[in-house]
Scaffold this active site. Sequence first.
Site, mmCIF file in Angstrom:
data_model
loop_
_atom_site.group_PDB
_atom_site.id
_atom_site.type_symbol
_atom_site.label_atom_id
_atom_site.label_comp_id
_atom_site.label_asym_id
_atom_site.label_seq_id
_atom_site.Cartn_x
_atom_site.Cartn_y
_atom_site.Cartn_z
ATOM 1 N N ASP A 5 31.357 11.774 54.812
ATOM 2 C CA ASP A 5 32.722 11.241 54.855
ATOM 3 C C ASP A 5 33.664 12.080 55.730
ATOM 4 O O ASP A 5 33.634 13.318 55.675
ATOM 5 C CB ASP A 5 33.251 11.235 53.407
ATOM 6 N N GLU A 52 30.674 9.359 59.234
ATOM 7 C CA GLU A 52 31.840 8.483 59.216
ATOM 8 C C GLU A 52 32.931 9.161 60.027
ATOM 9 O O GLU A 52 33.626 10.054 59.542
ATOM 10 C CB GLU A 52 32.328 8.226 57.787
HETATM 11 C C1 GLC Z 1 37.045 8.255 54.420
HETATM 12 C C2 GLC Z 1 37.014 7.158 53.381
HETATM 13 C C3 GLC Z 1 38.411 6.856 52.939
HETATM 14 C C4 GLC Z 1 39.027 8.117 52.367
HETATM 15 C C5 GLC Z 1 38.935 9.277 53.353
HETATM 16 C C6 GLC Z 1 39.242 10.584 52.701
HETATM 17 O O1 GLC Z 1 37.675 7.851 55.584
HETATM 18 O O2 GLC Z 1 36.379 6.013 53.896
HETATM 19 O O3 GLC Z 1 38.430 5.818 52.001
HETATM 20 O O4 GLC Z 1 40.364 7.887 52.047
HETATM 21 O O5 GLC Z 1 37.639 9.401 53.894
HETATM 22 O O6 GLC Z 1 38.185 10.992 51.868
#
Ligand code: GLC
Length: 624
Positions: free
Chosen positions: A268, A310
Amino acid sequence: MSAKPRRGITNDDLFALRWDRGRRDLIGPLHRLYGPDSADLLDRLRDLLKKHWRARPADLRRLDLERDLNPDWFLSENMVAYVFYIDRFAGDLKHLPSRIDYLRDLGVTYAHMMPCLKPRPGANDGGYAVMDYTAINPALGTMTDFRQSNLALRASGISPVIDMVLNHTAKEHDWAVRARAGDPFYQAFYRMFDDDTLPRQYEKTLVDVFPDQAPGSFTWYDDIGKWVWTTFNEYQWDLNWENPEVFLAVLDNILFLANRGVEVFRLDAVAFMWKRMGTTCQNLPEVHDILQALTQATRVAAPAVVHKAEAIVGPQDLVPYLGTGRHAGRVSQLAYHNNLMVQFWSTLASGDSRLMTHVLKTHFPESFRRASFAPYIRCHDDIGWAITPEDTAHIPHMDAKAHRNYLADFYNGTHPDSFAQGADFQVNADTGDRRTNGTFASLAGLENASTPDAEDKAISRIALGHALIASYGGIPLIYMGDEIGMTNDHSYLDDPARADDGRWMQRPMMDWDAAVATQGRAARIRADLSHILRVRKATPQLAGMIPTRVVDTGHRALFAYQRLGDDREVTCIVNFTDRSQTLRTADALLREVPQTDLLTGQRLITSEGRMTLARYQSVWLRPD
Ligand code: GLC
């Protein structure tokens, strides 16, 4: 004379071989990150990996071997991902196995269970504020339930996937609690400052992630007399990846979870993991070293596992997450293709594919070494309109800021030509920037469709998006409810822990009545998607390792790309408008050989050398 008994290969022997192989790709990034004196770090890393390797259950060791023999497993055309919240989809982990048939029917081989580790109580950013990485959220079940349900998924050919939140922990995590109690060892896990001199300097170049709900990137705590770096919400404390102890501690958690059956970790918010004064503190080169070190370490102790990054960033910043230069073939094997997603929505609104063609053709290589994208249309987050002036400069009369504004207006439904029903998110008063919330169906016009024709168009737009991600390359991510056209859900407004976060609009409870319906619009959308996925799985040219070449069609309405299979290419052409469009074999893109559209099973090119695409039609042409 007796022959010396021959000893078979032991697990420790295997580990020694894997470590020898793995350390070659670990030394470089660890030296760059933590300095040349990291010999002690390497020893500790080896011991950590060995501990988890020894504890690896027999079924997962077998999977390790299978994937050693078939390292391209995740690039197969058979792969299809489904992304869901365990509670919203199945209630809890005990009930999840009873929904596996539904996933199998759809063709799913990859189940991304949205944050399911133990979150902090109260507001927790949809589970992205984890207080214990070794425990399951008690509302969903126990670690034993998790292992059981992972076994059931694997037995059905589905890879369990979870989020690993790397950039921050909840402030209630044991490390943060100890840091707050004054323990210097754990204070070094976070980024803490005694006064605001440095935070102020950093803030000069930082971009606010939640300007609306959580402005600023630092929080002052009276009790410890310190500022803490909090990029996202106040309760999410950024980890200090400059400290090798953080690397080891996070890796320990990853491998613990890998041994409970996780096959893919969605890493993430990785863009934010490294900070440097005077920069936006996003996408710094060190991030790729961290990702290489994590991926290669995981490969030693849990070879069946892959990582998906991500990083929701602009086109130029995205490419390195799939490995370029010295990192090629060594970092996360998958990364979200947010630029394809943004360009899909942009072209769907404007009916003009020039920007999409330019962006996807200019910035992205046709293939990566042992890595590919995870293309998607919608997810649980908002859409950030990652459109740059450098790119719009190539399109006559297009201005980046004006186009971003147009898209925000189009998708919040206020633009006069709009079919969409969505909402603005995190309006930044300083920059005028806006992001967008809404489900696939609502943004595609289904919620607003008041006539059969409008409904038909919306359904065609949804099929277009699904066909795009099923053929573009990598693992298509189907977001829960999109397969049945679920529209925006406003019930989050009644929940105080969620009411200030509009992203809950696109996170509805699964509508099982609609999911099992055999007639009506949900059934139609689902049948379209099932068909698209069946054709994908029967088309080896759509596998993730096959290069994707974007082709300029010279027709604004049409976006095209070719999958350059070893034997034959598949030419995918998408009509992004609500009018039919005609191509001719004279147009270079259409080869004058007998070709079948794999989606309709028909020869669409007439004897006069013309092919007409209906409104919003996608074709996948393959020479017979
Ligand atoms: C990522 C997640 C999002 C979250 C962020 C912080 O982008 O997809 O939902 O708010 O990380 O953890």
